[in-house]
Design a protein around this motif. Structure first.
Motif, PDB file in Angstrom:
ATOM      1  N   GLU A   1       0.807  -1.223   0.000  1.00 20.76           N
ATOM      2  CA  GLU A   1       0.000   0.000   0.000  1.00 20.76           C
ATOM      3  C   GLU A   1       0.840   1.273   0.000  1.00 20.76           C
ATOM      4  OE1 GLU A   1      -3.274  -0.296  -0.419  1.00 20.76           O
ATOM      5  OE2 GLU A   1      -2.839  -2.451  -0.467  1.00 20.76           O
ATOM      6  N   GLY A   2       2.165   1.121   0.053  1.00 22.29           N
ATOM      7  CA  GLY A   2       3.032   2.295   0.073  1.00 22.29           C
ATOM      8  C   GLY A   2       3.221   2.870   1.459  1.00 22.29           C
ATOM      9  N   LEU A   3       3.003   2.043   2.490  1.00 19.25           N
ATOM     10  CA  LEU A   3       3.236   2.475   3.864  1.00 19.25           C
ATOM     11  C   LEU A   3       4.648   2.066   4.279  1.00 19.25           C
ATOM     12  CD1 LEU A   3      -0.173   1.504   5.482  1.00 19.25           C
ATOM     13  CD2 LEU A   3       0.529   3.715   4.503  1.00 19.25           C
ATOM     14  N   ILE A   4       5.331   2.952   4.960  1.00 23.58           N
ATOM     15  CA  ILE A   4       6.715   2.725   5.366  1.00 23.58           C
ATOM     16  C   ILE A   4       6.756   1.698   6.495  1.00 23.58           C
ATOM     17  CG2 ILE A   4       8.782   3.798   6.344  1.00 23.58           C
ATOM     18  CD1 ILE A   4       7.733   6.450   4.965  1.00 23.58           C
ATOM     19  N   ARG A   5       7.538   0.623   6.287  1.00 27.07           N
ATOM     20  CA  ARG A   5       7.659  -0.467   7.263  1.00 27.07           C
ATOM     21  C   ARG A   5       9.057  -0.586   7.845  1.00 27.07           C
ATOM     22  NH1 ARG A   5       2.803  -0.538   8.854  1.00 27.07           N
ATOM     23  NH2 ARG A   5       1.288  -0.958   7.207  1.00 27.07           N
ATOM     24  N   PHE A   6      10.057   0.011   7.195  1.00 24.84           N
ATOM     25  CA  PHE A   6      11.415   0.065   7.738  1.00 24.84           C
ATOM     26  C   PHE A   6      11.997   1.420   7.386  1.00 24.84           C
ATOM     27  CE2 PHE A   6      16.009  -0.363   7.529  1.00 24.84           C
ATOM     28  CZ  PHE A   6      16.282  -0.968   8.751  1.00 24.84           C
ATOM     29  N   TRP A   7      12.715   2.020   8.333  1.00 22.68           N
ATOM     30  CA  TRP A   7      13.264   3.373   8.186  1.00 22.68           C
ATOM     31  C   TRP A   7      14.532   3.428   9.025  1.00 22.68           C
ATOM     32  CZ3 TRP A   7      11.397   7.522   5.403  1.00 22.68           C
ATOM     33  CH2 TRP A   7      11.755   8.810   5.770  1.00 22.68           C
ATOM     34  N   ASN A   8      15.679   3.575   8.404  1.00 22.35           N
ATOM     35  CA  ASN A   8      16.929   3.506   9.161  1.00 22.35           C
ATOM     36  C   ASN A   8      17.440   4.892   9.573  1.00 22.35           C
ATOM     37  OD1 ASN A   8      18.018   4.512   6.772  1.00 22.35           O
ATOM     38  ND2 ASN A   8      19.755   3.106   6.784  1.00 22.35           N
ATOM     39  N   LEU A   9      18.612   4.893  10.223  1.00 20.42           N
ATOM     40  CA  LEU A   9      19.204   6.155  10.682  1.00 20.42           C
ATOM     41  C   LEU A   9      19.575   7.071   9.514  1.00 20.42           C
ATOM     42  CD1 LEU A   9      21.414   4.854  13.637  1.00 20.42           C
ATOM     43  CD2 LEU A   9      19.274   6.157  13.766  1.00 20.42           C
ATOM     44  N   GLY A  10      20.001   6.489   8.392  1.00 16.25           N
ATOM     45  CA  GLY A  10      20.295   7.305   7.211  1.00 16.25           C
ATOM     46  C   GLY A  10      19.062   8.037   6.718  1.00 16.25           C
ATOM     47  N   ALA A  11      17.912   7.371   6.755  1.00 17.60           N
ATOM     48  CA  ALA A  11      16.656   8.024   6.354  1.00 17.60           C
ATOM     49  C   ALA A  11      16.316   9.151   7.328  1.00 17.60           C
ATOM     50  CB  ALA A  11      15.520   7.002   6.293  1.00 17.60           C
ATOM     51  N   GLU A  12      16.570   8.916   8.608  1.00 16.04           N
ATOM     52  CA  GLU A  12      16.344   9.984   9.595  1.00 16.04           C
ATOM     53  C   GLU A  12      17.210  11.192   9.278  1.00 16.04           C
ATOM     54  OE1 GLU A  12      16.736   8.738  13.673  1.00 16.04           O
ATOM     55  OE2 GLU A  12      15.202   7.178  13.455  1.00 16.04           O
ATOM     56  N   ARG A  13      18.475  10.946   8.948  1.00 16.42           N
ATOM     57  CA  ARG A  13      19.414  12.043   8.665  1.00 16.42           C
ATOM     58  C   ARG A  13      19.001  12.802   7.403  1.00 16.42           C
ATOM     59  NH1 ARG A  13      23.405  12.607   5.249  1.00 16.42           N
ATOM     60  NH2 ARG A  13      23.394  10.437   4.611  1.00 16.42           N
ATOM     61  N   ILE A  14      18.652  12.085   6.348  1.00 14.98           N
ATOM     62  CA  ILE A  14      18.341  12.718   5.067  1.00 14.98           C
ATOM     63  C   ILE A  14      16.992  13.436   5.091  1.00 14.98           C
ATOM     64  CG2 ILE A  14      17.779  12.232   2.637  1.00 14.98           C
ATOM     65  CD1 ILE A  14      19.977  10.041   2.757  1.00 14.98           C
ATOM     66  N   PHE A  15      15.992  12.797   5.668  1.00  7.48           N
ATOM     67  CA  PHE A  15      14.631  13.340   5.586  1.00  7.48           C
ATOM     68  C   PHE A  15      14.173  14.057   6.853  1.00  7.48           C
ATOM     69  CE2 PHE A  15      14.668   9.815   2.498  1.00  7.48           C
ATOM     70  CZ  PHE A  15      14.400  10.553   1.357  1.00  7.48           C
ATOM     71  N   GLY A  16      14.867  13.866   7.973  1.00  8.66           N
ATOM     72  CA  GLY A  16      14.551  14.606   9.191  1.00  8.66           C
ATOM     73  C   GLY A  16      13.479  13.997  10.071  1.00  8.66           C
ATOM     74  N   HIS A  17      12.833  12.937   9.642  1.00  7.94           N
ATOM     75  CA  HIS A  17      11.798  12.275  10.447  1.00  7.94           C
ATOM     76  C   HIS A  17      12.422  11.091  11.173  1.00  7.94           C
ATOM     77  CE1 HIS A  17       8.619  14.423   8.302  1.00  7.94           C
ATOM     78  NE2 HIS A  17       9.232  14.101   7.174  1.00  7.94           N
ATOM     79  N   ASN A  18      12.120  10.934  12.465  1.00  7.56           N
ATOM     80  CA  ASN A  18      12.632   9.754  13.152  1.00  7.56           C
ATOM     81  C   ASN A  18      11.779   8.543  12.795  1.00  7.56           C
ATOM     82  OD1 ASN A  18      10.397   9.598  14.951  1.00  7.56           O
ATOM     83  ND2 ASN A  18      11.379  11.072  16.314  1.00  7.56           N
ATOM     84  N   ALA A  19      12.323   7.370  13.059  1.00  7.08           N
ATOM     85  CA  ALA A  19      11.645   6.126  12.686  1.00  7.08           C
ATOM     86  C   ALA A  19      10.293   6.005  13.376  1.00  7.08           C
ATOM     87  CB  ALA A  19      12.520   4.923  13.009  1.00  7.08           C
ATOM     88  N   ALA A  20      10.203   6.420  14.620  1.00  4.14           N
ATOM     89  CA  ALA A  20       8.938   6.303  15.345  1.00  4.14           C
ATOM     90  C   ALA A  20       7.818   7.054  14.616  1.00  4.14           C
ATOM     91  CB  ALA A  20       9.096   6.834  16.764  1.00  4.14           C
ATOM     92  N   TYR A  21       8.160   8.173  14.003  1.00  4.98           N
ATOM     93  CA  TYR A  21       7.158   8.933  13.251  1.00  4.98           C
ATOM     94  C   TYR A  21       6.930   8.349  11.859  1.00  4.98           C
ATOM     95  CZ  TYR A  21       4.741  12.648  10.841  1.00  4.98           C
ATOM     96  OH  TYR A  21       3.816  13.346  10.112  1.00  4.98           O
ATOM     97  N   ALA A  22       8.002   7.984  11.168  1.00  8.70           N
ATOM     98  CA  ALA A  22       7.903   7.564   9.765  1.00  8.70           C
ATOM     99  C   ALA A  22       7.218   6.214   9.592  1.00  8.70           C
ATOM    100  CB  ALA A  22       9.296   7.520   9.134  1.00  8.70           C
ATOM    101  N   LEU A  23       7.447   5.286  10.514  1.00 14.69           N
ATOM    102  CA  LEU A  23       6.874   3.951  10.363  1.00 14.69           C
ATOM    103  C   LEU A  23       5.347   4.015  10.336  1.00 14.69           C
ATOM    104  CD1 LEU A  23       9.261   1.900  12.662  1.00 14.69           C
ATOM    105  CD2 LEU A  23       9.223   1.967  10.161  1.00 14.69           C
TER     106      LEU A  23
END
Length: 144
Positions: free
Chosen positions: A22-44
């Protein structure tokens, strides 16, 4: 070895993310946090719209749904480029690769992507293109 791979995925400097069917984020690493600014708790659990510029969402979702329905894409290999958007709304120039993911029954689950922020290089290249165009224009005036 499982712990080593887990560490690689979590701590890689490039963004590594997984999105489901469905296009929902299921994994989000520290690099994604650094690049996009959202922490995993929010992005997942969020939609990929979190990082897709609004003007590109229609085209993105048309392609995403087609790939999820057919299990095929012309982008299986090679490096792709696209703008993204960070938490503060700024544009990010990205280079990335994708991997189609299937569940244990062979059905499309979603995809994984490894993304690199190339914004600084994009700006340098743009400045060089502008300088080249100005030089070519000046040469055209001198020889014409």
């Amino acid at each position: 070895m499982e712990k080593i791979l887990e560490q690689l995925l979590k701590d890689a400097p490039d963004a590594i993310l997984v999105a489901d069917h469905e296009g929902l984020i299921r994994f989000w690493n520290l690099g994604a946090e650094r690049i996009f600014g959202h922490n995993a708790a929010y992005a997942l659990g969020q939609s990929l719209d979190l990082i897709i510029p609004e003007n590109l969402r229609g085209r993105h979702w048309d392609g995403y749904r087609r790939v999820m329905a057919t299990g095929e894409t012309k982008y299986k290999t090679g490096l792709l480029t696209s703008p993204g958007v960070s938490k503060d709304g700024s544009k990010v120039s990205l280079e990335f690769s994708i991997v189609l993911l299937r569940d244990e029954n062979g059905e499309m689950y979603g995809f994984a992507s490894v993304m690199r922020d190339v914004t600084d290089r994009w700006h340098r290249d743009k400045a060089l293109r502008e300088k080249l165009a100005a030089c070519e224009s000046e040469l055209g005036r001198r020889s014409g």
